[in-house]
Design a protein around this motif. Sequence first.
Motif, PDB file in Angstrom:
ATOM      1  N   LEU B 121       0.797  -1.235   0.000  1.00 34.87           N
ATOM      2  CA  LEU B 121       0.000   0.000   0.000  1.00 34.87           C
ATOM      3  C   LEU B 121       0.832   1.290   0.000  1.00 34.87           C
ATOM      4  CD1 LEU B 121      -3.189  -0.297   2.235  1.00 34.87           C
ATOM      5  CD2 LEU B 121      -3.030   0.496  -0.115  1.00 34.87           C
ATOM      6  N   PRO B 122       1.807   1.430   0.904  1.00 30.54           N
ATOM      7  CA  PRO B 122       2.558   2.696   0.927  1.00 30.54           C
ATOM      8  C   PRO B 122       3.220   3.000  -0.401  1.00 30.54           C
ATOM      9  CG  PRO B 122       3.067   1.371   2.855  1.00 30.54           C
ATOM     10  CD  PRO B 122       2.243   0.506   1.957  1.00 30.54           C
ATOM     11  N   ILE B 124       2.100   2.100  -3.502  1.00 31.99           N
ATOM     12  CA  ILE B 124       1.232   2.368  -4.656  1.00 31.99           C
ATOM     13  C   ILE B 124       0.390   3.632  -4.488  1.00 31.99           C
ATOM     14  CG2 ILE B 124       1.054  -0.039  -5.413  1.00 31.99           C
ATOM     15  CD1 ILE B 124      -1.907   0.320  -4.130  1.00 31.99           C
ATOM     16  N   ILE B 125       0.099   4.006  -3.252  1.00 29.65           N
ATOM     17  CA  ILE B 125      -0.718   5.203  -3.039  1.00 29.65           C
ATOM     18  C   ILE B 125       0.085   6.433  -3.462  1.00 29.65           C
ATOM     19  CG2 ILE B 125      -1.754   6.649  -1.252  1.00 29.65           C
ATOM     20  CD1 ILE B 125      -3.430   4.358  -1.356  1.00 29.65           C
ATOM     21  N   PRO B 126      -0.545   7.396  -4.144  1.00 33.65           N
ATOM     22  CA  PRO B 126       0.183   8.607  -4.548  1.00 33.65           C
ATOM     23  C   PRO B 126       0.984   9.205  -3.388  1.00 33.65           C
ATOM     24  CG  PRO B 126      -2.030   8.646  -5.443  1.00 33.65           C
ATOM     25  CD  PRO B 126      -1.931   7.403  -4.613  1.00 33.65           C
ATOM     26  N   SER B 130       0.109  10.369   0.738  1.00 32.83           N
ATOM     27  CA  SER B 130       0.626   9.813   1.990  1.00 32.83           C
ATOM     28  C   SER B 130       1.494  10.842   2.708  1.00 32.83           C
ATOM     29  CB  SER B 130       1.381   8.509   1.744  1.00 32.83           C
ATOM     30  OG  SER B 130       2.216   8.592   0.640  1.00 32.83           O
TER      31      SER B 130
END
Lengths: 280, 305
Positions: B121-122, B124-126, B130
């Motif tokens: 997750l960290p 792939i999230i823009p 984050s």
Amino acid sequence: MSRYQATSLVYGLARYTLLAAFAIAAVAPFYWMVITSVKPVQELYAGKMPLWVEAPTWKHYAELLETYMFPRWFWNTIVVAVVSTAVSLVLGSLAAYGVTRTGTALVRQLTRVVLVTYLVPRAMLMIPLYQFLAALRLLDSQAGLVLAYLTFTVPFSVWLLIGFFQGIPRELDEAALIDGCSRMQALVRVVLPLARPGLVAVTVYTFSLAWNEFLYPLVIIQSDAQKPLTVGIAALQQGDVFAWGPLMAAGTLAAIPIVTFYALIHRQIVAGVTAGAVKG
Amino acid sequence: MAGSTAAVRQERLGASRWAGLPGLVFVLPAVLVVLGVVGYPFVEGIWLSLTNRTVASEGHFIGFKNYANLLHSAVFLKTVRNTLVYTGVGLVGKLVLGMAVALSLTRVGRGRDLLGALLLLPWIIPTVLSALVWTWIFDDTSGILNYALVRLHLVDRPVPWLGSSALAMASVILVAVWRETPYFGLSLLAGLRSIPQEQYEAASLDGAGTLQQFRYVTLPNLLGLILLVSTISVVQSAYDFSIVYILTRGGPVGATHIFSTLTYEIGFYVGDLGRAGAVALTAFPIFGPLMFYIARSLERREASL
């Protein structure tokens, strides 16, 4: 219990504890983002239980949509991401086909040039790219953004597709050539259908590269109406302290398409490239 | 073996039907676009860094004066130091934690895919999103981190995570490590799974314990991959932008400025384009060869598949 079993139990326990810690660390910030986005203001700044929300509210979402040009940013992002992904898919397929089906040194050298450009850091290019788009009168426009995004989406898709095209046996398109297809027809009718998992992967990856891009639009776009999500949302940060609610609402909405896309690709990739070719 | 038959086949085909030219035609559109939007501006950028152009004036050729001036600029020298710390400390963190993730994931049977997806997750999230969440987490007065620390009586009063020089750098590195550890973890996991099981069996027969197996089987097998992943990460994070810009804007007083944020500030706040171009390119003599090394290794890896 033997000594061996005891140690393996200890290792197993340590492993799962570690993994649980990593998983919590990975997810926690997003949990925090989502929970902040539905918290009423009084809970946000003086809540008794910060990790939970007592009276969820959509107020921040409403404020975001009413006060800021959020829908417009969303639309801009979609348009630029779709166009630059489409262009990269076409150019990437052509180039990957050319390089995997020919052995000439020149073609390989040129492809290497394309690969190296992918590694040029954005920060090295931001000033000259700004100048370049200024000279083309494309600053503050979606067309300028697309051009800027092509600097990384094209090399990236060439590079990724080469890997996938290599997995497709050459015999297949050679057979098509013998049957009288042109090279172009062989690519479109034989190779591309077999490379579907690769095309999906490239689509998802280049789309998210474009979706996530921040530095180039920050430099290129000035007017609020032209901003993509990243730049628009980051600008909310400069407002007053109470913007954290709408800001986290914006973050949640902006993250949804990427998370969805990512969930989709997970299945697609597993399908495997060569497996499809041999069975197909 | 497979490689050589493929080469022979390719050779034959090249001679008969392919004849070089059509291959070039297929590759050319991508090459031209890339040369247009990357190659041309890049060369132009080198020229720009040798002029005193500003946002307001065209400027003229001044040789290496921009670069010479940078060497006497305290802010720039601090930026070089910051970039080294940010990249170096970050790399160690990402490698160690990434290895821990990879090693713990390799023995997980069911649920590995789901777990891997969560851990990613960290990555792939823009990053902008984050980084904004982390800014909110680090917030002096209302951030959850200070809230928790004060409640647990670990600190007496809220800590200025992004407001003090030393802490700001540590916070920024923490976020960078958090973001990239999954990438290291899953890359190393792929490497771990390609190590032949017999090597571990042989080592175990020779009486090697877990640590020795890691030292004498795992590490040597992974060395190439570790080097490649690390080089890619170093080239990227030395020119990271989003994390530092969102969290600190390079502050307080330049304590977290790295190449990209200083370039941005000089170029678009000060408006000194020539000088900004020079900041961006100073490290190119080091990073250029690294980029070629990466491209070559990636090609080799792809060819060996």
